[in-house]
Structures are given as C-alpha cells and as structure tokens.
Design a protein around this motif. Structure first.
Motif, PDB file in Angstrom:
ATOM      1  N   GLN A 110     -68.860 -88.812  71.839  1.00  0.00           N
ATOM      2  CA  GLN A 110     -68.418 -90.195  71.690  1.00  0.00           C
ATOM      3  C   GLN A 110     -67.099 -90.537  72.404  1.00  0.00           C
ATOM      4  N   PRO A 111     -66.088 -89.632  72.373  1.00  0.00           N
ATOM      5  CA  PRO A 111     -64.840 -89.995  73.045  1.00  0.00           C
ATOM      6  C   PRO A 111     -65.072 -90.340  74.520  1.00  0.00           C
ATOM      7  N   ARG A 133     -69.709 -91.748  81.087  1.00  0.00           N
ATOM      8  CA  ARG A 133     -71.069 -91.635  80.551  1.00  0.00           C
ATOM      9  C   ARG A 133     -71.762 -90.340  80.929  1.00  0.00           C
ATOM     10  N   ALA A 134     -71.531 -89.867  82.154  1.00  0.00           N
ATOM     11  CA  ALA A 134     -72.197 -88.634  82.567  1.00  0.00           C
ATOM     12  C   ALA A 134     -71.737 -87.488  81.669  1.00  0.00           C
ATOM     13  N   GLN A 135     -70.439 -87.473  81.381  1.00  0.00           N
ATOM     14  CA  GLN A 135     -69.883 -86.423  80.524  1.00  0.00           C
ATOM     15  C   GLN A 135     -70.418 -86.577  79.099  1.00  0.00           C
ATOM     16  N   ARG A 139     -76.417 -81.386  74.998  1.00  0.00           N
ATOM     17  CA  ARG A 139     -76.022 -80.140  74.370  1.00  0.00           C
ATOM     18  C   ARG A 139     -76.258 -80.231  72.853  1.00  0.00           C
ATOM     19  N   SER A 140     -75.847 -81.358  72.269  1.00  0.00           N
ATOM     20  CA  SER A 140     -76.038 -81.520  70.824  1.00  0.00           C
ATOM     21  C   SER A 140     -77.517 -81.576  70.466  1.00  0.00           C
ATOM     22  N   ALA A 196     -64.227 -82.825  78.780  1.00  0.00           N
ATOM     23  CA  ALA A 196     -65.653 -82.844  78.445  1.00  0.00           C
ATOM     24  C   ALA A 196     -66.297 -81.512  78.798  1.00  0.00           C
ATOM     25  N   TRP A 197     -65.910 -80.976  79.948  1.00  0.00           N
ATOM     26  CA  TRP A 197     -66.468 -79.684  80.355  1.00  0.00           C
ATOM     27  C   TRP A 197     -66.106 -78.610  79.330  1.00  0.00           C
TER      28      TRP A 197
END
Lengths: 242, 516
Positions: free
Chosen positions: A48-49, A56-58, A65-66, B407-408
């Motif tokens: 969410q952060p 958005r890609a991140q 992953r979740s 994020a990574w």
C-alpha cells in the motif's frame, strides 16, 4: 470454507516492526475464538505505501508476492483495516494487466478479513463483559469505514467486553496519517492529528481505540498532549478477555 | 518552475495553520455546511437513488457532450442569445472585452463566477480599461482584499467580521464597526447598488445550461446575480462546456442536489433561468445576451480516465468535508479551485508539472467521494495523478531511487529482517522517552513524537507465540528469549545497512523543503 478453523494472520509491516504487541494480541484473540493461527513467515508488506505514492509497479510486485504467500490459506486475517482494504479493493485492479491476476486477486480478496470483521461475522465470537473495563472512544479509520464499511463490529466487541463507548465529534474524521502524506506534507498531517486527538480527549474517555495500526502510530505522536491511553482494538480486547 | 510545488504548498499550509482567525472561520463555516447538508439531504425520499441517477445522467451527457452543446447553441441562438466558443482563457477574456468595448462599457458588474476566476477575467478587464466590480458579498470582500477565493462557494469564508469591517472601512472611507453586521451589509448594499445602476455590462457565470431550450440557470443567494443579469443593458454569461444538461427534467435533479449538497438549502434563495435576452414586450432586462462556452482544457479531459471529474457541479461539499481543506483553506491550493476537486481538476487543466503538490494534498480518507452528489471518485483520480507523476518523472530521481529500493527490500524477507534488526541497534542512541529523536530539520514541527522500531519484531516473537498455543493462553507477553545465531551475521551487516527507513524519511522530507 473455514471448517478446519485455521486462519493465516497477516500482521502488516507496521505491526511487525513498530507494534508487534498488536499481532500478538490478534493471534491470541483468534485462538480464543477457537482458531488455529498460522503465520506465513515470508510476509512483509501488502504494497500500500507504494500504491499510495504512485509507485504502481512496485506495489504490484508486492501484491503478487502477498498473493503467492497467502493463497494457500482458507482465510487471511489482518489487524488493520487499511491493509485489508488494500487487498480487498485495490489488488484486483492493480493486478489487472497480469495474466490471471484479477481472478487470483478476487479469490484472495473474498477470503481476506479485517480482525473485528472476522471475529464478529465469521467466528461469531463475543467477549464476556470484563469488570473494570474502561470508558473508550473509537476512531473510525478511513479505509476501514469507507472502503470496507466496518466500524459497528469494533464497537460491538468493545461493548460486549464491558466498555462504555463515548462517541467523539465526527469519529469518522481522518486522523491525519495518510501514509506517505504524513511525510510529504507533515505540517497538515500534524495539524489534522492534533485536531483528532483533541476531539477524542474531549470525550473524557480513558482509552482512544483504533483498529488501524497506522492511525494509532500517527496519533501516538501526539498522545503526550492528552491523558488518554491509545490502544489497538486487539490489544484492549485481549487484555479484557484474559 | 512549479506554480504549486511541495515547497510552496507546505509553506502556505504552515501559514494557514498558524493563523487563528482563519482556523476559527474555516472550522465554523465548514462545520455548519456539513451539518446543514446532512439535514437537507435527509429531507429527500431516496437521496442515494437520486445521486445514482444524477451520476448516470452526467456521465451520459459527457459521453455525447458535443451533441448536447450543439443543441444548446441552436436553441440559445433561436431564443436570441449570441453564443461564442472559447478554446482558452485568452480567447474567452478577449470575447468578453470585445463585447464590452462594442457597448462602450467602462464599468462591469459581476456575479460570482468561478469560471471567470479561472480565466482571470478581472485582471484582463482592468488592463483593457474596464473596471470589474464583484457584487457577490464574499467575492467583493475578496476583491477588496486583492485575494483569490478561499472556497468555491463562499469565497470569503476565511475572513472574520473584524477583517471585513476593516476592508469596508477602507473602501467607504468611514469607520465601520465589526459588531454591527446589518450596518456592514447595508454599506455593501449601498455601494453596490450604485454600481448596478452605472454599469454598462453585467457578467455572470452559469451553474448549468439546459440544451432543450438553450437556457442558462444561475443559482445565487443574495439577489446580486439577478441584478447583474437584468439591470445593465448587456449580459454576458460564461459557462464551462461541461455544465450543460439535456432537459429540464435533468436540470430539476441537478438543482435538487446542488443547493442541498452545497449550503444545505433545499433551493438557493434565487434560482434564475434565462432564455434569451429581454423580449420587446418586457419592461426591463438586458437587450443583449451573450453566452461564452468555455473549454479551457476540459475537452482534453474527455475520453481520458479522468472524464468523471467533469461531472462536478461545484457544490463545494468535498471542500467542506475534507480534513485537509479544513486545516488550510483554499488559497494554499494556489488556484480558484481548491479542496479535493481542485487537487484533481487544476493539474488536469493546467498541467501536473505546474501543480505537482496538489495530488498529494490528501490523506486519501475518502470523505470527498462519500459526499459528492455525483459520486466522483476523487481518491482514485488523486492516486492516478500520483502514478503519472512517477511515470512522467515529475517525482525526481532521488525519491524514485529510495521508493524503488524500499519496495525491493520489502520483497527480500531475510534481508529486510536483518536490516530492520540492525536498525533496532542503530536507533538506540536516538531513542528517548518521547520517541525517536532526530535533528530538527527532519521533524520540522518537533511536536510529533516519532515512532521507534519495537525492541523485537513480530517475526522474532512468533516462535514463542506459536509455543503458547500448546499450553494455556498466556496472561503476559512472551518472555524475552535469547538472541538467535543470526545475531553474528546481523552485526556484519550493520555497517552496510544505513537504516533504509531513516533514509527514506530524510529524503522525502528534504524534497519537500527544496526550492524549485
């Protein structure tokens, strides 16, 4: 669906790192409600952060992953409305461009629950009234209230546990956190939080309760300006039902 | 150079927050509007169904906007109005100036019009030697103060009566008391009445246009709109192209929701429908009516993912319910359109680069969506604009690097665990009894106590918590267990770790302060 009475807990990154006692309390409550709780150790963050700050890609990578981590479970419970709303409301369109993403995201969304929602609507659990339960005021966190439509559940649990609930003026007014908003525009974020805490304090309640770790973390930054205790719903309920 | 950068937005916000007059004025006004709106909407038999219907009507109209506008033009022309099309602010102001000159106008009286604010009409008229006088009380106050409106419905809501008395005193050249509000309004009435009679041209906006009859509708409370559109011999109305609706049935729903959502009135005091200029047989009224249909970037939004924003009817409910707006009022947004609607609309009309901070001026609480009569999903569009800032590089490389690495890192469970464990050790010298102590520039207000990493993460506690299930439920938190063997490896990583979260914090804050 939950006939085996097993659930996975997604504690959220904030609970993991800043307030693990919330995760501990949530697990104990779920056990008291008769469930076996599993903790998939690979979990980190729902994304969410990054979604909220435009990355958005991140966010999608963390969402995928979740999905991988939580898909094997019949039900996923989070002690946080905002992260639960992220999975329920944002994952499906965030993963729109990923083949099969929407179906998988929707399937996960359908068995993801915020803690109070799960305890009330799935587990049908009700705490017994505790002697000496405090007078509380409840903060309706934005995503939990407006995206998931939850708030009555927290209040019902608190009441059942013996708490008198004193409503604050506009309990659904934002606490000022907003994730990355509190970092980008801290002056406004802080002003909003002070207003929120003032209104909560004006109720004369002993405890300001929220079901969202983010709100709680933000409001704790100003708790010293009041005499109130700030507690996560799970922590207070866990104490009252020992 | 951004018009509203993070720096300018934060600086403006800090001023507004530190201004007690503004705070009490905005708190009082917005609270009243929230309460009145709730009561007024409760009077409707099924307001939710009406909002759904209204949204569907607005969406359908925008989907065929060209057709409806052409019908509007045909019908308005048939009724005797002159219809003009303006692509941008320069064209629109020039059209108005040309009309004024044609009629030898030196003085123009104006009804409140946000579209005229948008095109900076007053400045253009001044430059052309035509004196514009705002006749809406709030707009007049703002004009006298040489400010821009603080709210799209109530332009002077940030002014206290003391401030208004000072402004009026200066204008009339006589001391006026802030305690005598009827006397203040009487002064305004006297001053403005002279202007209505002397003006050669009246300029207004239009809350909506009705295509089937080519009519425009003005929604006002003070009667000044009716004076502007009926006393001077010439009336010019400027209307955004998105404000058209097909039929009077549609207009009825529009009006049913507009005043209720806005000021909490069932209807505003005056709802004026104008179809063409005064007829020969009419005793009074303007002999000439011009309608300027203004695009100003709206056409460019049609057909994009942001088209929904054009459903807005400028009721201001999103401002009144926005906790961000309530702290900072409208001028901080750097544009006549403020609050959540401004935060979305302004970057779309004038460029995201120029208004980069606006999409971030929201905690994404969703109150705006909840109260919008057309259920415009402003939070979604704020998120979309933020995403555009990332893909278009408006968010600069340092922040991109930090966000992407963070994020990574969150995708690497073991590394993330090791680094945050290192952070627990590194933070120790910085942790006081009032939270994490950081240099003043990292926590400008210093009033907020910053969170610290917990002594142990939930991950670290899990084994004990899992064991607890085997025995009776514990009454105390798990005991502090001996550190695991990962401690050695963790120590090796300490030097390289550099507290990723603190770095993120630091960079984001610095970015906000940077002069652009």
């Amino acid at each position: 669906m939950t006939s085996a009475k097993r659930v996975a807990i997604m504690v959220t990154c904030m609970v993991d790192q800043v307030m693990p006692e919330v995760g501990v309390a949530a697990v104990r409550l779920l056990r008291r409600a008769g469930y076996t709780v599993e903790f998939p150790a690979e979990q980190t963050c729902c994304g969410q952060p990054f979604f909220n700050s435009g990355f958005r890609a991140q966010a999608a990578d963390l969402a995928k992953r979740s999905l991988d981590i939580f898909e094997p479970y019949d039900a996923v419970v989070l002690p946080g409305g905002s992260c639960a709303a992220m999975i329920r409301k944002e994952y499906p369109h965030l993963l729109e461009r990923w083949p099969g993403g929407v179906a998988r995201a929707e399937a996960l969304a359908a068995r993801t629950y915020e803690l109070s929602e799960f305890l009330v609507h799935v587990a049908g659990w009700q705490p017994a009234p505790a002697a000496g339960a405090p007078r509380v005021t409840y903060h309706d966190s934005c995503h939990m209230n407006r995206l998931l439509g939850l708030g009555a559940e927290s209040r019902a649990l608190l009441s059942a546990a013996g708490c008198a609930i004193v409503e604050m003026h506009e309990s659904d007014r934002c606490c000022g956190f907003g994730g990355v908003f509190s970092i980008r525009i801290p002056e406004v974020s802080n002003a909003m939080t002070q207003e929120k805490v003032r209104r909560a304090d004006a109720t004369g309640a002993e405890v300001l309760v929220s079901a969202d770790p983010g709100c709680l973390m933000q409001m704790r930054g100003f708790a010293h300006q009041t005499g109130m205790r700030l507690a996560h719903l799970a922590v207070l309920l866990e104490e009252l039902t020992r | 150079m951004s018009e509203v950068s993070f720096h300018t937005f934060r600086a403006g916000a800090a001023l507004a927050i530190a201004n007690p007059h503004l705070q009490s004025a905005v708190d009082g006004a917005t609270l009243k509007f929230r309460n009145d709106r709730r009561r007024a909407l409760a009077d409707l038999p099924d307001v939710e169904a009406m909002r759904d219907h209204f949204k569907a009507m607005r969406a359908a109209t925008l989907a065929n906007l060209g057709e409806h506008l052409e019908q509007f033009e045909r019908q308005a022309s048939a009724a005797g109005a002159h219809v003009h099309w303006a692509r941008d602010a320069a064209e629109a102001t020039q059209i108005v100036i040309n009309i004024a000159r044609q009629h030898g106008a030196r003085l123009a009286v104006k009804a409140k019009s946000m579209t005229s604010e948008e095109i900076h009409l007053n400045a253009a008229l001044d430059e052309a030697g035509i004196a514009p006088v705002e006749t809406d009380l709030g707009e007049w106050i703002v004009q006298l103060a040489a400010e821009s409106p603080a709210h799209i419905v109530v332009p002077a809501l940030h002014k206290t009566r003391q401030q208004v008395a000072e402004l009026f005193t200066r204008e009339v050249g006589r001391p006026l008391s802030a305690d005598d509000i009827p006397a203040l309004t009487e002064e305004a009435r006297r001053a403005l009445r002279q202007k209505f009679l002397a003006a050669e041209i009246g300029i207004s906006g239009a809350n909506l246009g009705v295509a089937e009859t080519g009519s425009i509708v003005l929604v006002t409370n003070e009667g000044n709109g009716r004076m502007v559109s009926s006393v001077p011999p010439v009336h010019v109305a400027i209307m955004g192209i998105e404000k058209v609706c097909p039929t009077w049935d549609d207009a009825a729903v529009w009006l049913e929701l507009l005043a209720r959502s806005s000021t909490g009135q069932p209807l505003s005091v005056y709802t004026t429908a104008i179809t063409g200029p005064a007829r020969e047989s009419d005793a009074d009224g303007p002999r000439v009516l011009h309608i300027v249909l203004y695009d100003g970037g709206r056409g460019g939004i049609l057909g994009t993912g942001y088209e929904e924003v054009l459903q807005c009817i400028r009721c201001g409910a999103c401002l009144n319910h926005c906790p961000v707006y309530q702290e900072i009022a409208g001028q901080t947004y750097g544009h006549a359109y403020s609050g959540p609607i401004g935060a979305v609309l302004v970057p779309l009309l004038h460029g995201l680069e120029q208004y980069e901070a606006l999409p971030h001026a929201s905690s994404l609480c969703g109150a705006c969506l909840e109260v919008c009569p057309a259920r415009i999903d402003l939070p979604r569009m704020l998120l979309d604009l933020r995403a555009e800032e990332v893909t278009r590089g408006i968010i600069g490389p340092p922040e991109q690097a930090v966000e992407k690495s963070a994020a990574w890192l969150l995708g690497q469970r073991r590394l993330f665990g090791l680094l945050t464990d290192a952070g627990r050790i590194f933070q120790r010298p910085l942790v006081g009894k009032d939270g994490l102590r950081v240099p003043r520039r990292l926590n400008p207000a210093q009033e907020r106590r910053l969170p610290t990493l917990a002594p142990r993460s939930f991950h670290a506690l899990w084994d004990e918590l899992a064991a607890e299930a085997e025995t009776a439920p514990a009454a105390t938190p798990p005991r502090k267990a001996a550190r695991k063997s990962s401690r050695g490896r963790m120590a090796a990583l300490i030097g390289a770790s550099a507290l990723p979260l603190a770095v993120l914090w630091h960079l984001l804050r610095r970015r906000g302060r940077k002069e652009r």
